[in-house]
Design a protein around this motif. Structure first.
Motif, PDB file in Angstrom:
ATOM      1  N   UNK A 176      12.556  -1.974   0.260  1.00  0.00           N
ATOM      2  CA  UNK A 176      13.328  -2.439  -0.897  1.00  0.00           C
ATOM      3  C   UNK A 176      13.416  -1.336  -1.947  1.00  0.00           C
ATOM      4  N   UNK A 177      12.289  -0.687  -2.194  1.00  0.00           N
ATOM      5  CA  UNK A 177      12.276   0.419  -3.152  1.00  0.00           C
ATOM      6  C   UNK A 177      13.158   1.566  -2.672  1.00  0.00           C
ATOM      7  N   UNK A 178      13.114   1.861  -1.381  1.00  0.00           N
ATOM      8  CA  UNK A 178      13.940   2.929  -0.828  1.00  0.00           C
ATOM      9  C   UNK A 178      15.425   2.611  -1.004  1.00  0.00           C
ATOM     10  N   UNK A 179      15.808   1.371  -0.727  1.00  0.00           N
ATOM     11  CA  UNK A 179      17.216   0.979  -0.887  1.00  0.00           C
ATOM     12  C   UNK A 179      17.659   1.097  -2.344  1.00  0.00           C
ATOM     13  N   UNK A 180      16.777   0.733  -3.276  1.00  0.00           N
ATOM     14  CA  UNK A 180      17.093   0.826  -4.707  1.00  0.00           C
ATOM     15  C   UNK A 180      17.337   2.280  -5.115  1.00  0.00           C
ATOM     16  N   UNK A 203       2.847   0.669 -10.342  1.00  0.00           N
ATOM     17  CA  UNK A 203       2.302  -0.687 -10.335  1.00  0.00           C
ATOM     18  C   UNK A 203       1.408  -0.852 -11.560  1.00  0.00           C
ATOM     19  N   UNK A 204       1.595  -1.924 -12.312  1.00  0.00           N
ATOM     20  CA  UNK A 204       0.788  -2.235 -13.484  1.00  0.00           C
ATOM     21  C   UNK A 204       0.961  -1.147 -14.553  1.00  0.00           C
ATOM     22  N   UNK A 205      -0.083  -0.371 -14.820  1.00  0.00           N
ATOM     23  CA  UNK A 205      -0.007   0.677 -15.837  1.00  0.00           C
ATOM     24  C   UNK A 205       1.146   1.627 -15.527  1.00  0.00           C
ATOM     25  N   UNK A 206       1.263   2.005 -14.256  1.00  0.00           N
ATOM     26  CA  UNK A 206       2.336   2.911 -13.863  1.00  0.00           C
ATOM     27  C   UNK A 206       3.708   2.323 -14.100  1.00  0.00           C
ATOM     28  N   UNK A 256       0.840  -1.202   0.000  1.00  0.00           N
ATOM     29  CA  UNK A 256       0.000   0.000   0.000  1.00  0.00           C
ATOM     30  C   UNK A 256       0.870   1.244   0.000  1.00  0.00           C
ATOM     31  N   UNK A 257       1.973   1.219   0.744  1.00  0.00           N
ATOM     32  CA  UNK A 257       2.885   2.367   0.784  1.00  0.00           C
ATOM     33  C   UNK A 257       3.437   2.661  -0.604  1.00  0.00           C
ATOM     34  N   UNK A 258       3.787   1.615  -1.342  1.00  0.00           N
ATOM     35  CA  UNK A 258       4.359   1.805  -2.674  1.00  0.00           C
ATOM     36  C   UNK A 258       3.291   2.243  -3.664  1.00  0.00           C
TER      37      UNK A 258
END
Length: 632
Positions: A356-360, A180-183, A116-118
């Motif tokens: 994980x996204x933040x680390x990337x 996510x998906x379309x994005x 949900x955060x992402x």
């Protein structure tokens, strides 16, 4: 003297944690009135989330900016951002399964993993010194203009938005795109245009070719596309009024909405009801909407799922990226379109998705040496309880190509099927014809789980982990019980010798793992219209002379005739997977003439179909080709 051989680096374990540091700012400030002018006069509306000392006191600094392009109305992201922490607690209240098979409670547990955060605007990022911008794409949400999904004009919008952001005082010049998906697809399209300042992409359940994979799967339309188009069109009539009035875009918004109230639905109806509509095939118009993966220079994370609507894409996209390992990553979970990150953050699993996204982004936008470039670059959760595996390539380099033949001998393991037959190591010794049943397929199937994006798993094992009801209207081919564990790793191909009694036929194929109690758990699937069986040899893949990935052109100029009663051969692409089949289990291939609700056979196609038969011929054998590893 020969130079010493440098061993390949060992990938970090899938459950590695990366240091993202503490929160630097106590809260966020959300500006819901941002407008971005396009070169043709359209105005895109956006929400900007920035670090704040208090809700009314924005941190007066420039930050890296993470951008999310959405057609689903950014107000949904805004609401999700407010309730992200609550959703996380609710997800943690649901105990997950052992993940030997994905179950409904794993779907309910999903928010605990940071999804949900992402989806919203990642507060984990913002609190650590990022700005987040969610943009309604042209003609959706509160943005003006006409929506035409992934059109060349929308491609141009992505670049113009990114250029505009870099001119703002709150941007330090570094950009990332997520979605996510379309994005996620939008992020990959934007990255392929190499916009200045774009450092990284984090694409979740995105597709290489949405029309091939979802719109015209196997050469026929998908009913879910009409539902999706209707939902996006409904969402574009729910504006964010305060920002629109303040920025004087209400009048052009109303003008554009009522001029084109149902974007795409008319075309979908014409494809579904017309005979040979040009857009009912892959063509140059659809190709112009695709990402240019070979041109991507930004570090790219691809996040997928084995039962996602785009599960065909994950490794194709990864292989097409001309980036070094580490700068490109692919992670594939055992789940569905809306279950991304389920179980993440728990022991033995990857980090929570938001972390994980933040680390990337920390690595590629801020230059923090946190080691995430040593992850993977291929990380997969094996179906069947095989756990997480990291390595440098997919398929498993140890996998060998194998073949199993379709024979008419009853396996004794599928009395529930219309016809029970076998998968054998040797071809049949005599010709046998197995007609496909004409009864309507069951909604209790893995296809329903896939097309409901995972929601149907809430209704029990018949949706996703036991396909026996669907097999009642199929011809099944099943092996003997396995003597030892077997790992499938890679794409599969079903080669069929068939007859059509009309001038076309449709073939839906499902590959399952049959447990000792008879449960038939879906692993992967494929489908094909007979007249679109032509393959592109240059884009197909062979291993040791065996075709393991047939790339079908699906174009109008490659239609092949189907002569009633005349046998012909066809190769059906089965989406790649990685799964452990335990000793005592069986491997099954189920072939049916339909796959409700995955595919829709237009009336013009149905009129051409008048029965179809699998021909088991020793001189023209039918078989399953797959890549597999026998564990030590």
């Amino acid at each position: 003297m020969a130079a010493p051989i440098t061993p390949a680096p060992v990938p970090l374990p899938p459950d590695t944690r990366f240091d993202i540091g503490p929160e630097r700012y106590p809260t966020v400030h959300v500006d819901t009135t941002v407008t971005i002018p396009m070169s043709d006069g359209a105005v895109l509306c956006a929400d900007l989330t920035r670090p704040a000392y208090r809700r009314t006191e924005v941190v007066p600094e420039a930050f890296p900016v993470v951008v999310n392009f959405t057609p689903y109305n950014r107000m949904g992201n805004r609401v999700a951002g407010r309730f992200g922490r609550v959703a996380r607690r609710a997800g943690n209240a649901v105990r997950p399964s052992d993940r030997r098979r994905f179950r409904g409670r794993d779907l309910l547990h999903t928010p605990a993993g940071g999804a949900v955060d992402v989806w919203a605007s990642n507060r984990t990022l913002v609190s650590r010194g990022y700005a987040d911008l969610v943009v309604d794409v042209r003609g959706t949400g509160s943005s003006t203009g006409t929506w035409d999904f992934f059109s060349p004009r929308e491609h141009q919008d992505y670049v113009e938005v990114l250029r505009w952001i870099r001119e703002q005082p709150w941007c330090d010049g570094h950009l990332a795109i997520t979605g996510i998906s379309y994005g996620g697809i939008a992020a990959l399209i934007a990255a392929g245009q190499r916009p200045e300042g774009l450092d990284a992409v984090f694409a979740i359940v995105a597709g290489e070719d949405p029309v091939r994979e979802l719109g015209l799967t196997g050469g026929v339309p998908t009913p879910g596309m009409a539902v999706w188009l209707a939902a996006v069109n409904a969402g574009k009539f729910v504006p964010s009024p305060r920002g629109m009035v303040r920025n004087q875009v209400l009048r052009p918004y109303l003008r554009d909405r009522f001029r084109y109230p149902a974007s795409g639905l008319g075309l979908a109806a014409r494809i579904a009801t017309g005979d040979g509509h040009p857009d009912g095939f892959l063509n140059d118009r659809w190709a112009a909407r695709l990402p240019r993966f070979e041109d991507v220079t930004a570090a790219t994370w691809i996040h997928g799922a084995w039962h996602d609507v785009y599960n065909r894409s994950n490794f194709h996209m990864f292989d097409r990226l001309a980036l070094t390992d580490g700068a490109k990553q692919v992670l594939v979970d055992d789940g569905y379109h809306i279950s991304v990150g389920s179980g993440f953050g728990a022991a033995g699993n990857p980090p929570a998705l938001d972390e994980l996204q933040c680390a990337w982004f920390d690595k590629w936008l801020k230059g923090i040496d946190n080691g995430i470039d040593g992850y993977g670059p291929v990380t997969v959760r094996r179906q069947g309880g095989g756990g997480w595996v990291s390595r440098t390539r997919f398929p498993d380099p140890a996998a060998e190509v194998r073949r199993l033949y379709l024979t008419a001998r009853p396996s004794g393991a599928a009395d529930h099927a219309d016809t029970d037959a076998s998968l054998d190591s040797l071809p049949p010794e005599e010709i046998t014809r197995l007609p496909l049943p004409t009864a309507r397929g069951s909604l209790a199937s893995g296809n329903t789980a896939l097309m409901s994006l995972g929601l149907a798993t809430l209704f029990g094992r018949r949706f996703g982990t036991d396909d026996r009801r669907a097999e009642a209207t199929a011809v099944t081919f099943t092996t003997e019980p396995l003597d030892s564990d077997l790992v499938l790793s890679g794409p599969l191909t079903v080669h069929l010798r068939v007859e059509a009694h009309g001038t076309d036929a449709f073939w839906s194929v499902t590959v399952t793992d049959v447990e000792p109690d008879g449960t038939s758990a879906v692993l992967t699937r494929g489908a094909l219209l007979s007249s679109l069986r032509a393959i592109d040899e240059q884009r197909s893949r062979y291993v040791n002379g065996e075709l393991v990935f047939p790339h079908h052109t699906l174009r109008a100029d490659s239609v092949l005739p189907v002569v009633p009663g005349e046998p012909f051969d066809m190769d059906i692409e089965i989406n790649a997977t990685e799964a452990v089949l335990r000793a005592g289990h069986r491997l099954r291939v189920a072939v049916a003439p339909t796959s409700v609700p995955r595919h829709f056979l237009p009336p013009t196609v149905k009129r051409k179909i008048n029965g179809q038969t699998i021909v088991l011929d020793p001189d023209h054998p039918s078989y399953l080709t797959y890549l597999a590893v026998s564990p030590d």
